[in-house]
Write a protein that holds these residues in place. Structure first.
Motif, PDB file in Angstrom:
ATOM      1  N   TRP A 251       0.815  -1.209   0.000  1.00  0.00           N
ATOM      2  CA  TRP A 251       0.000   0.000   0.000  1.00  0.00           C
ATOM      3  C   TRP A 251       0.851   1.262   0.000  1.00  0.00           C
ATOM      4  CZ3 TRP A 251      -3.365  -2.096   4.523  1.00  0.00           C
ATOM      5  CH2 TRP A 251      -4.146  -3.166   4.056  1.00  0.00           C
ATOM      6  N   ILE A 252       2.082   1.166   0.521  1.00  0.00           N
ATOM      7  CA  ILE A 252       2.989   2.312   0.475  1.00  0.00           C
ATOM      8  C   ILE A 252       3.179   2.718  -0.983  1.00  0.00           C
ATOM      9  CG2 ILE A 252       5.388   3.030   0.799  1.00  0.00           C
ATOM     10  CD1 ILE A 252       5.368   1.312   3.379  1.00  0.00           C
ATOM     11  N   LYS A 253       3.388   1.733  -1.853  1.00  0.00           N
ATOM     12  CA  LYS A 253       3.596   2.006  -3.274  1.00  0.00           C
ATOM     13  C   LYS A 253       2.282   2.332  -3.982  1.00  0.00           C
ATOM     14  CE  LYS A 253       7.400  -1.177  -3.180  1.00  0.00           C
ATOM     15  NZ  LYS A 253       7.632  -2.567  -3.149  1.00  0.00           N
ATOM     16  N   LYS A 254       1.248   1.562  -3.709  1.00  0.00           N
ATOM     17  CA  LYS A 254      -0.008   1.689  -4.445  1.00  0.00           C
ATOM     18  C   LYS A 254      -0.816   2.924  -4.061  1.00  0.00           C
ATOM     19  CE  LYS A 254      -3.994  -1.076  -5.819  1.00  0.00           C
ATOM     20  NZ  LYS A 254      -4.677  -2.354  -5.696  1.00  0.00           N
ATOM     21  N   PHE A 255      -0.891   3.234  -2.769  1.00  0.00           N
ATOM     22  CA  PHE A 255      -1.740   4.324  -2.291  1.00  0.00           C
ATOM     23  C   PHE A 255      -0.961   5.456  -1.631  1.00  0.00           C
ATOM     24  CE2 PHE A 255      -4.351   0.374  -1.575  1.00  0.00           C
ATOM     25  CZ  PHE A 255      -5.124   0.517  -2.718  1.00  0.00           C
ATOM     26  N   ALA A 256       0.367   5.390  -1.671  1.00  0.00           N
ATOM     27  CA  ALA A 256       1.226   6.404  -1.036  1.00  0.00           C
ATOM     28  C   ALA A 256       1.006   6.475   0.479  1.00  0.00           C
ATOM     29  CB  ALA A 256       1.036   7.770  -1.679  1.00  0.00           C
ATOM     30  N   TYR A 257       0.769   5.311   1.109  1.00  0.00           N
ATOM     31  CA  TYR A 257       0.661   5.274   2.568  1.00  0.00           C
ATOM     32  C   TYR A 257       1.988   5.716   3.174  1.00  0.00           C
ATOM     33  CZ  TYR A 257      -3.807   2.764   3.062  1.00  0.00           C
ATOM     34  OH  TYR A 257      -5.120   2.409   3.087  1.00  0.00           O
ATOM     35  N   PRO A 258       1.954   6.296   4.361  1.00  0.00           N
ATOM     36  CA  PRO A 258       3.190   6.747   5.008  1.00  0.00           C
ATOM     37  C   PRO A 258       4.176   5.598   5.229  1.00  0.00           C
ATOM     38  CG  PRO A 258       1.264   7.591   6.164  1.00  0.00           C
ATOM     39  CD  PRO A 258       0.771   6.602   5.166  1.00  0.00           C
ATOM     40  N   GLU A 259       5.444   5.887   4.959  1.00  0.00           N
ATOM     41  CA  GLU A 259       6.472   4.857   5.094  1.00  0.00           C
ATOM     42  C   GLU A 259       7.337   5.041   6.332  1.00  0.00           C
ATOM     43  OE1 GLU A 259       9.791   2.692   2.268  1.00  0.00           O
ATOM     44  OE2 GLU A 259       8.911   4.575   1.620  1.00  0.00           O
ATOM     45  N   LYS A 260       7.508   6.264   6.804  1.00  0.00           N
ATOM     46  CA  LYS A 260       8.375   6.507   7.958  1.00  0.00           C
ATOM     47  C   LYS A 260       7.646   7.219   9.104  1.00  0.00           C
ATOM     48  CE  LYS A 260      12.675   6.195   5.579  1.00  0.00           C
ATOM     49  NZ  LYS A 260      12.910   4.824   5.734  1.00  0.00           N
ATOM     50  N   ASN A 261       6.896   8.248   8.788  1.00  0.00           N
ATOM     51  CA  ASN A 261       6.155   9.019   9.781  1.00  0.00           C
ATOM     52  C   ASN A 261       4.692   9.057   9.372  1.00  0.00           C
ATOM     53  OD1 ASN A 261       8.474  10.000  11.345  1.00  0.00           O
ATOM     54  ND2 ASN A 261       8.980  11.042   9.440  1.00  0.00           N
ATOM     55  N   ALA A 262       3.809   9.021  10.347  1.00  0.00           N
ATOM     56  CA  ALA A 262       2.376   9.084  10.053  1.00  0.00           C
ATOM     57  C   ALA A 262       1.700  10.003  11.060  1.00  0.00           C
ATOM     58  CB  ALA A 262       1.758   7.687  10.120  1.00  0.00           C
ATOM     59  N   VAL A 263       0.602  10.561  10.627  1.00  0.00           N
ATOM     60  CA  VAL A 263      -0.239  11.383  11.484  1.00  0.00           C
ATOM     61  C   VAL A 263      -1.568  10.653  11.623  1.00  0.00           C
ATOM     62  CG1 VAL A 263      -1.453  13.585  11.695  1.00  0.00           C
ATOM     63  CG2 VAL A 263       0.869  13.527  10.780  1.00  0.00           C
ATOM     64  N   ILE A 264      -2.047  10.563  12.853  1.00  0.00           N
ATOM     65  CA  ILE A 264      -3.352   9.962  13.128  1.00  0.00           C
ATOM     66  C   ILE A 264      -4.248  11.064  13.671  1.00  0.00           C
ATOM     67  CG2 ILE A 264      -4.627   8.313  14.547  1.00  0.00           C
ATOM     68  CD1 ILE A 264      -2.095   6.585  14.571  1.00  0.00           C
ATOM     69  N   ARG A 265      -5.397  11.228  13.040  1.00  0.00           N
ATOM     70  CA  ARG A 265      -6.374  12.231  13.460  1.00  0.00           C
ATOM     71  C   ARG A 265      -7.616  11.516  13.969  1.00  0.00           C
ATOM     72  NH1 ARG A 265      -4.868  17.093  10.978  1.00  0.00           N
ATOM     73  NH2 ARG A 265      -3.276  16.807   9.402  1.00  0.00           N
ATOM     74  N   THR A 266      -8.206  12.042  15.019  1.00  0.00           N
ATOM     75  CA  THR A 266      -9.432  11.448  15.554  1.00  0.00           C
ATOM     76  C   THR A 266     -10.622  12.322  15.164  1.00  0.00           C
ATOM     77  OG1 THR A 266      -9.326  12.609  17.656  1.00  0.00           O
ATOM     78  CG2 THR A 266      -8.176  10.488  17.527  1.00  0.00           C
ATOM     79  N   LEU A 267     -11.793  11.770  15.329  1.00  0.00           N
ATOM     80  CA  LEU A 267     -13.003  12.520  14.992  1.00  0.00           C
ATOM     81  C   LEU A 267     -13.207  13.739  15.882  1.00  0.00           C
ATOM     82  CD1 LEU A 267     -15.497   9.626  14.269  1.00  0.00           C
ATOM     83  CD2 LEU A 267     -14.356  11.112  12.632  1.00  0.00           C
TER      84      LEU A 267
END
Length: 125
Positions: free
Chosen positions: A46-62
């Motif tokens: 999915w990193i390649k297919k959808f550009a999902y984060p590979e090293k750092n990610a941000v998680i947002r809540t509702l």
């Protein structure tokens, strides 16, 4: 509301929602004192297919909370780490529950939008 299909251990989903494709996945939090969360087996693809984060990610809540976490690869398995325990602690997530992430491509972040202790109770189509 996004309708989530049935789940197994770690489940990806890709659905059409209001005319747009929505990508995401579910993962199970077995113990809420773990410093990491194992991501689905296909996360590397999915990193390649959808550009999902590979090293750092941000998680947002509702409710507007924002968390920064690290994504790391260990022997082909991907994990959320270095910040994941802050997510669990701040949101008071119990043991043995499912978390569902929606990928927000424009923000390069994940929205954590549902928590279920029994995934069969999740809305589905």
């Amino acid at each position: 509301m996004i309708l989530v299909p049935s789940f197994d251990e770690h489940s990806p989903f890709c659905i059409s929602f209001e005319g747009e494709m929505v990508y995401g996945f579910a993962a199970r939090v077995w113990k809420n004192d773990k410093k990491s969360l194992k991501l689905p087996v296909d996360y590397g693809e999915w990193i390649k297919k959808f550009a999902y984060p590979e090293k750092n990610a941000v998680i947002r809540t509702l409710n507007g909370k924002i968390f920064e976490v690290k994504v790391f690869n260990l022997a082909g398995d991907y994990f959320l780490y270095n910040g994941w325990l802050d997510v669990v602690t701040s949101l008071k997530l119990p043991d043995n529950l499912w978390v569902v992430f929606q990928y927000e491509e424009a923000l390069t972040s994940f929205r954590l939008f549902h928590f279920y202790q029994d995934i069969s109770l999740a809305p589905s189509n």
